[in-house]
Design a protein around this motif. Structure first.
Motif, mmCIF file in Angstrom:
data_model
loop_
_atom_site.group_PDB
_atom_site.id
_atom_site.type_symbol
_atom_site.label_atom_id
_atom_site.label_comp_id
_atom_site.label_asym_id
_atom_site.label_seq_id
_atom_site.Cartn_x
_atom_site.Cartn_y
_atom_site.Cartn_z
ATOM 1 N N GLU A 294 27.097 43.153 -30.001
ATOM 2 C CA GLU A 294 26.678 43.411 -31.381
ATOM 3 C C GLU A 294 25.405 44.284 -31.400
ATOM 4 O OE1 GLU A 294 25.644 39.888 -33.546
ATOM 5 O OE2 GLU A 294 25.225 41.059 -35.360
ATOM 6 N N HIS A 295 24.477 43.956 -30.514
ATOM 7 C CA HIS A 295 23.248 44.771 -30.420
ATOM 8 C C HIS A 295 23.584 46.205 -30.010
ATOM 9 C CE1 HIS A 295 21.154 40.740 -29.864
ATOM 10 N NE2 HIS A 295 20.574 41.273 -30.924
ATOM 11 N N ALA A 296 24.504 46.332 -29.061
ATOM 12 C CA ALA A 296 24.871 47.678 -28.581
ATOM 13 C C ALA A 296 25.506 48.499 -29.712
ATOM 14 C CB ALA A 296 25.823 47.576 -27.397
ATOM 15 N N ASN A 297 26.344 47.844 -30.504
ATOM 16 C CA ASN A 297 26.978 48.559 -31.627
ATOM 17 C C ASN A 297 25.949 48.947 -32.687
ATOM 18 O OD1 ASN A 297 29.798 48.898 -31.081
ATOM 19 N ND2 ASN A 297 29.983 46.666 -31.147
ATOM 20 N N LYS A 298 25.034 48.023 -32.968
ATOM 21 C CA LYS A 298 23.990 48.319 -33.966
ATOM 22 C C LYS A 298 23.095 49.465 -33.486
ATOM 23 C CE LYS A 298 22.965 43.886 -36.196
ATOM 24 N NZ LYS A 298 21.947 42.849 -36.227
ATOM 25 N N LEU A 299 22.800 49.444 -32.190
ATOM 26 C CA LEU A 299 21.942 50.501 -31.623
ATOM 27 C C LEU A 299 22.633 51.860 -31.757
ATOM 28 C CD1 LEU A 299 19.329 51.188 -30.061
ATOM 29 C CD2 LEU A 299 20.592 50.808 -27.939
ATOM 30 N N SER A 300 23.934 51.870 -31.478
ATOM 31 C CA SER A 300 24.689 53.126 -31.583
ATOM 32 C C SER A 300 24.642 53.656 -33.012
ATOM 33 C CB SER A 300 26.153 52.906 -31.191
ATOM 34 O OG SER A 300 26.234 52.288 -29.949
ATOM 35 N N ILE A 337 29.514 50.508 -24.441
ATOM 36 C CA ILE A 337 29.546 50.705 -25.906
ATOM 37 C C ILE A 337 28.744 51.950 -26.287
ATOM 38 C CG2 ILE A 337 28.832 49.705 -28.122
ATOM 39 C CD1 ILE A 337 30.404 47.461 -27.327
ATOM 40 N N LEU A 338 27.590 52.126 -25.658
ATOM 41 C CA LEU A 338 26.793 53.326 -25.959
ATOM 42 C C LEU A 338 27.591 54.583 -25.604
ATOM 43 C CD1 LEU A 338 23.135 52.492 -24.815
ATOM 44 C CD2 LEU A 338 24.206 52.084 -27.009
ATOM 45 N N LEU A 339 28.227 54.527 -24.450
ATOM 46 C CA LEU A 339 29.017 55.669 -23.985
ATOM 47 C C LEU A 339 30.140 55.984 -24.981
ATOM 48 C CD1 LEU A 339 29.271 57.508 -21.468
ATOM 49 C CD2 LEU A 339 30.984 55.914 -20.596
ATOM 50 N N LYS A 340 30.845 54.917 -25.404
ATOM 51 C CA LYS A 340 31.962 55.082 -26.340
ATOM 52 C C LYS A 340 31.472 55.731 -27.647
ATOM 53 C CE LYS A 340 33.948 51.872 -28.823
ATOM 54 N NZ LYS A 340 33.978 50.504 -29.120
ATOM 55 N N ASN A 341 30.224 55.421 -28.015
ATOM 56 C CA ASN A 341 29.675 55.965 -29.263
ATOM 57 C C ASN A 341 28.877 57.253 -29.040
ATOM 58 O OD1 ASN A 341 30.572 53.984 -31.238
ATOM 59 N ND2 ASN A 341 29.304 52.564 -30.081
ATOM 60 N N ALA A 342 29.031 57.845 -27.858
ATOM 61 C CA ALA A 342 28.389 59.129 -27.528
ATOM 62 C C ALA A 342 26.872 59.083 -27.595
ATOM 63 C CB ALA A 342 28.928 60.236 -28.438
ATOM 64 N N ILE A 343 26.307 57.928 -27.215
ATOM 65 C CA ILE A 343 24.839 57.831 -27.102
ATOM 66 C C ILE A 343 24.516 57.920 -25.614
ATOM 67 C CG2 ILE A 343 22.798 56.381 -27.499
ATOM 68 C CD1 ILE A 343 24.127 57.080 -30.141
ATOM 69 N N SER A 344 23.788 58.966 -25.226
ATOM 70 C CA SER A 344 23.539 59.126 -23.795
ATOM 71 C C SER A 344 22.527 58.081 -23.316
ATOM 72 C CB SER A 344 23.099 60.563 -23.492
ATOM 73 O OG SER A 344 21.730 60.653 -23.374
ATOM 74 N N SER A 345 22.769 57.573 -22.117
ATOM 75 C CA SER A 345 21.872 56.518 -21.606
ATOM 76 C C SER A 345 21.860 56.537 -20.084
ATOM 77 C CB SER A 345 22.332 55.138 -22.088
ATOM 78 O OG SER A 345 23.502 54.747 -21.409
ATOM 79 N N THR A 346 20.785 55.995 -19.526
ATOM 80 C CA THR A 346 20.740 55.749 -18.080
ATOM 81 C C THR A 346 20.107 54.390 -17.857
ATOM 82 O OG1 THR A 346 18.722 57.084 -18.095
ATOM 83 C CG2 THR A 346 20.607 58.030 -16.974
ATOM 84 N N MET A 347 20.392 53.841 -16.701
ATOM 85 C CA MET A 347 19.713 52.614 -16.286
ATOM 86 C C MET A 347 18.493 53.042 -15.521
ATOM 87 S SD MET A 347 20.775 49.533 -16.739
ATOM 88 C CE MET A 347 20.256 48.689 -15.271
ATOM 89 N N ARG A 348 17.334 52.615 -15.915
ATOM 90 C CA ARG A 348 16.127 52.945 -15.157
ATOM 91 C C ARG A 348 16.173 52.231 -13.813
ATOM 92 N NH1 ARG A 348 10.741 52.785 -17.340
ATOM 93 N NH2 ARG A 348 11.462 54.313 -18.843
ATOM 94 N N MET A 349 15.868 53.010 -12.737
ATOM 95 C CA MET A 349 15.842 52.384 -11.415
ATOM 96 C C MET A 349 14.726 51.354 -11.355
ATOM 97 S SD MET A 349 16.516 55.219 -8.537
ATOM 98 C CE MET A 349 16.242 56.733 -9.406
ATOM 99 N N GLU A 350 15.017 50.222 -10.772
ATOM 100 C CA GLU A 350 13.997 49.178 -10.676
ATOM 101 C C GLU A 350 13.060 49.516 -9.526
ATOM 102 O OE1 GLU A 350 15.887 45.325 -10.480
ATOM 103 O OE2 GLU A 350 17.662 46.304 -11.282
ATOM 104 N N LYS A 351 11.791 49.491 -9.821
ATOM 105 C CA LYS A 351 10.846 49.858 -8.769
ATOM 106 C C LYS A 351 9.717 48.837 -8.672
ATOM 107 C CE LYS A 351 11.512 54.702 -8.106
ATOM 108 N NZ LYS A 351 11.783 54.473 -6.692
#
Ligand code: SF4
Length: 374
Positions: A294-300, A337-351
């Protein structure tokens, strides 16, 4: 008296030029002083070889060099992250982090320094160790610049070693490539000092960090975002969003009560309209808190139509906090979900988890250790 002296690292070149001229020296001397500090990396005025002795004496009378002292430096097990803890002249502590994005240990990859702009922070985000420590004071321009300069010196040394070790050409390895204002504090709440330090870091005859390699991160101070859009410098803007609606966001970010989500996104749209620059949204993933479908859809929906990129960040666990890192599958589903809604995203590498690299974590553990030793 040291206390009456000005900090040379807090001055932009035009200010040095003006002050040098006022004491009877040609303003071109400021170029030589600037070069000595930001290219030759001198650490004392006596080391400047290009200006007359009379000017060196005057500089020593009127200015001092350092305002931060290294207390501790930790290097992560995988050698990707160094964390610095500095002591300020009034016994405050701040942190800086160097991150290397190169799995093979060298070559043309990014070296990013993450700097602090305040000692502590007043904004109280619940997932952040700095936010739990309260606000002490704004950092000066010199204290911000010196963090970068000191890390740059380390990176340059490291680069020389790598060039020798692997018999590389000098330009085959980058040294410091990026600066992010994402350390302790809210940079836009220390607006003038942040902007002045950026002009110093950006100077082509000095550290020469390109504006497009500099990122200011904000929790979303709406008036300052609008002000930043008017600046004649093309830095990146990263907005710590962390939730797509007011109820969820207010639970972890008290600032949301002052600048609710719709006002913040309105400011981002205005920023984009004026600058034409992509906006980066930071989204710390907290298990069960902001990472559902639900959060992912709202964010999109919220970001639809805005030129932006979302950085998803698994939270660095903070001592004493009940917030937990999202599960692997939840992160995967969220991204889909972000991808499906064409919102570009990456996972930040954990450091640097093993060295308390999360904002404010090293400062917090050091201060409590000091208290125990009193
Ligand atoms: S996340 Fe940033 S703005 Fe929020 S409390 Fe921490 S330092 Fe302050």
């Amino acid at each position: 008296m040291e206390i009456n002296k000005k900090l040379i690292l807090g001055l932009e070149k035009k200010q040095i030029s003006k002050e040098i001229f006022e004491i009877g020296h040609s303003s071109y001397r400021s170029d030589q002083i600037w070069h000595s500090i930001y290219r030759d990396f001198i650490s004392d005025f006596d080391e400047i070889t290009t200006i007359p002795q009379s000017l060196i004496i005057k500089l020593k009378d009127d200015y001092i060099f350092n305002s931060i002292d290294l207390v501790l430096k930790k290097i992560s097990e995988d050698k990707s992250t160094d964390k610095y803890l500095w002591k300020l002249r009034d016994n405050e502590y701040i942190e800086t982090v160097l991150m290397r994005y190169d799995p093979d240990g060298h070559r043309r990859r990014r070296r990013t320094v993450c700097v602090s702009t305040q000692a502590g922070c007043a904004l109280g985000c619940t997932f952040c160790a700095t936010g739990q420590q309260g606000f002490s004071r704004q950092l000066t321009v010199a204290e911000i610049v010196e963090q970068v300069l000191n890390v740059k010196k380390d990176v340059v040394k490291e680069k020389k070693n790598l060039v020798n070790k692997y018999s590389l050409k000098n330009d085959e390895i980058n040294d410091l490539t990026n600066v992010v204002f994402m350390g302790m504090g809210e940079p836009l709440a220390n607006y003038e000092n942040t902007m002045s330090s950026i002009r110093i870091l950006n100077d082509p005859k000095g550290l020469n960090i390109g504006a497009r390699h500099i990122t200011i991160s904000t929790v979303g101070l709406v008036p300052q975002i609008i002000k930043l859009a008017e600046e004649d410098i093309q830095v990146n803007l990263a907005v710590s969003l962390h939730a797509p609606d007011n109820i969820t966001r207010s639970e972890t970010m008290p600032v949301n009560k002052r600048y609710p989500v719709e006002e913040l996104i309105g400011a981002c749209k205005e920023y984009f309209r004026k600058t034409n620059r992509k906006i980066f949204f930071e989204y710390v993933l907290l298990s069960g808190q902001n990472d559902t479908l639900e959060h992912a859809n709202k964010l999109s929906e919220l970001l639809k139509g805005l030129l932006c990129h979302v950085n998803l960040i698994p939270v660095n666990p903070t001592a004493g906090s009940s917030l937990e890192r999202s599960k692997h599958n939840d992160i995967k589903n969220f991204r889909e979900i972000l991808l499906k809604n064409a919102i570009s995203s990456t996972m930040r590498m954990e450091k640097g988890i093993d060295i308390n690299a999360g904002c404010g974590q090293l400062r917090s553990s050091y201060i409590s250790m000091e208290k125990k030793n009193v």
